[in-house]
Write an enzyme that holds these catalytic residues in place. Structure first.
Site, PDB file in Angstrom:
ATOM      1  N   MET A   1      18.478  50.451  52.371  1.00 59.58           N
ATOM      2  CA  MET A   1      17.864  50.583  53.683  1.00 59.58           C
ATOM      3  C   MET A   1      17.728  52.055  54.068  1.00 59.58           C
ATOM      4  SD  MET A   1      19.098  49.031  57.370  1.00 59.58           S
ATOM      5  CE  MET A   1      20.581  50.042  57.466  1.00 59.58           C
TER       6      MET A   1
ATOM      7  N   PRO B   1      16.225  59.427  53.326  1.00 64.70           N
ATOM      8  CA  PRO B   1      16.594  60.802  53.670  1.00 64.70           C
ATOM      9  C   PRO B   1      16.421  61.132  55.147  1.00 64.70           C
ATOM     10  CG  PRO B   1      15.390  60.782  51.606  1.00 64.70           C
ATOM     11  CD  PRO B   1      15.349  59.379  52.139  1.00 64.70           C
TER      12      PRO B   1
ATOM     13  N   GLU C   1      28.447  42.179  58.023  1.00 64.15           N
ATOM     14  CA  GLU C   1      28.719  43.510  57.482  1.00 64.15           C
ATOM     15  C   GLU C   1      29.669  44.277  58.401  1.00 64.15           C
ATOM     16  OE1 GLU C   1      25.020  45.552  56.844  1.00 64.15           O
ATOM     17  OE2 GLU C   1      24.134  43.816  55.847  1.00 64.15           O
TER      18      GLU C   1
END
Length: 241
Positions: free
Chosen positions: A83, A86, A201
């Site tokens: 996902m 930069p 998560e």
């Protein structure tokens, strides 16, 4: 693979699909205990079992499950999720990676950064990834295998501030050809997939922190009972207590 033999790589996968059929509490317990031993390894486990396996299982179709679940639940293949980029992290809508459909393939272009399990060593990609990309109808996700044309390891990242033992990498997609059959759901469905998976998560990452804190407390308590000052163990002093 040892975790696969224990049934922990498919801990939240329903038994009908060959998993352990357990819940978020079970997943939290495993993450807490693994992190008490080795947080870097547990982070790799989380990326594999939660970010890839749990997300994939709940959003794939039966044909896709039959193709991939066996390999990732056994530990034969190491999985991850792509996902972050930069210039885009939690700002999901800022992602630049695109997937353009031409015939029976999508062609992915872009870079993903800080990907846990992105590399198995300095030169070897992980085996299987759930990759988020922009399509004509919104954010979509694709299952991308090591060896797909146009998919490569940019760099394995070194010198991190923390979790140094976790394999983290930059992955590059240069006209990476992905079959339409590897798209999860319909185009534009995957923002919902992503947000739904974030629930478990976040719970398991919190459990990791609990495991780390518990181990720290154990180490400190033992040290305070063994270290002496002024003829007595330092745990007899109020400040240490």
């Amino acid at each position: 693979r040892q975790l696969g033999n224990l049934g922990l790589l498919g801990i939240t996968v329903p038994a009908d699909y060959g998993g352990s059929g357990m819940d978020a509490l079970a997943a939290a317990i495993v993450h807490e205990e693994l992190s008490a031993s080795d947080p870097g390894f547990c982070l790799s486990y989380l990326a594999h079992s939660m970010l890839f396996v749990n997300n994939f299982c709940h959003n794939a179709n039966d044909e896709q499950r039959n193709r991939y679940l066996g390999k990732v639940m056994s530990g034969e293949w190491v999985g991850g999720m792509c996902m972050t980029e930069p210039a885009a992290g939690t700002d999901v809508l800022g992602m630049k990676t695109q997937a353009m459909r031409r015939g029976d393939h999508y062609y992915l272009n872009g870079r993903k950064m800080f990907i846990t399990n992105g590399a198995l060593d300095d030169a070897t990609l992980g085996d299987l990834f759930l990759v988020y990309a922009r399509t004509e109808k919104g954010i979509s996700s694709f299952v991308v295998e090591k060896g797909f044309p146009g998919f490569s390891l940019g760099q394995r990242l070194h010198g991190k501030a923390g979790m140094r033992a976790s394999m983290t990498a930059e992955l590059v997609f240069d006209d990476c050809a992905v079959p339409v059959a590897n798209r999860l759901g319909e185009e534009g469905d995957s923002l919902l997939h992503m947000m739904r998976n974030l629930e478990i998560e976040r719970v398991t990452i919190a459990a990791m922190s609990t495991g780390i804190a518990g181990r720290c407390l154990e180490v400190m308590t033992r040290y305070a009972s063994e270290r002496t000052a002024f003829g007595q163990s330092i745990n007899s002093f109020g400040q240490i207590q």
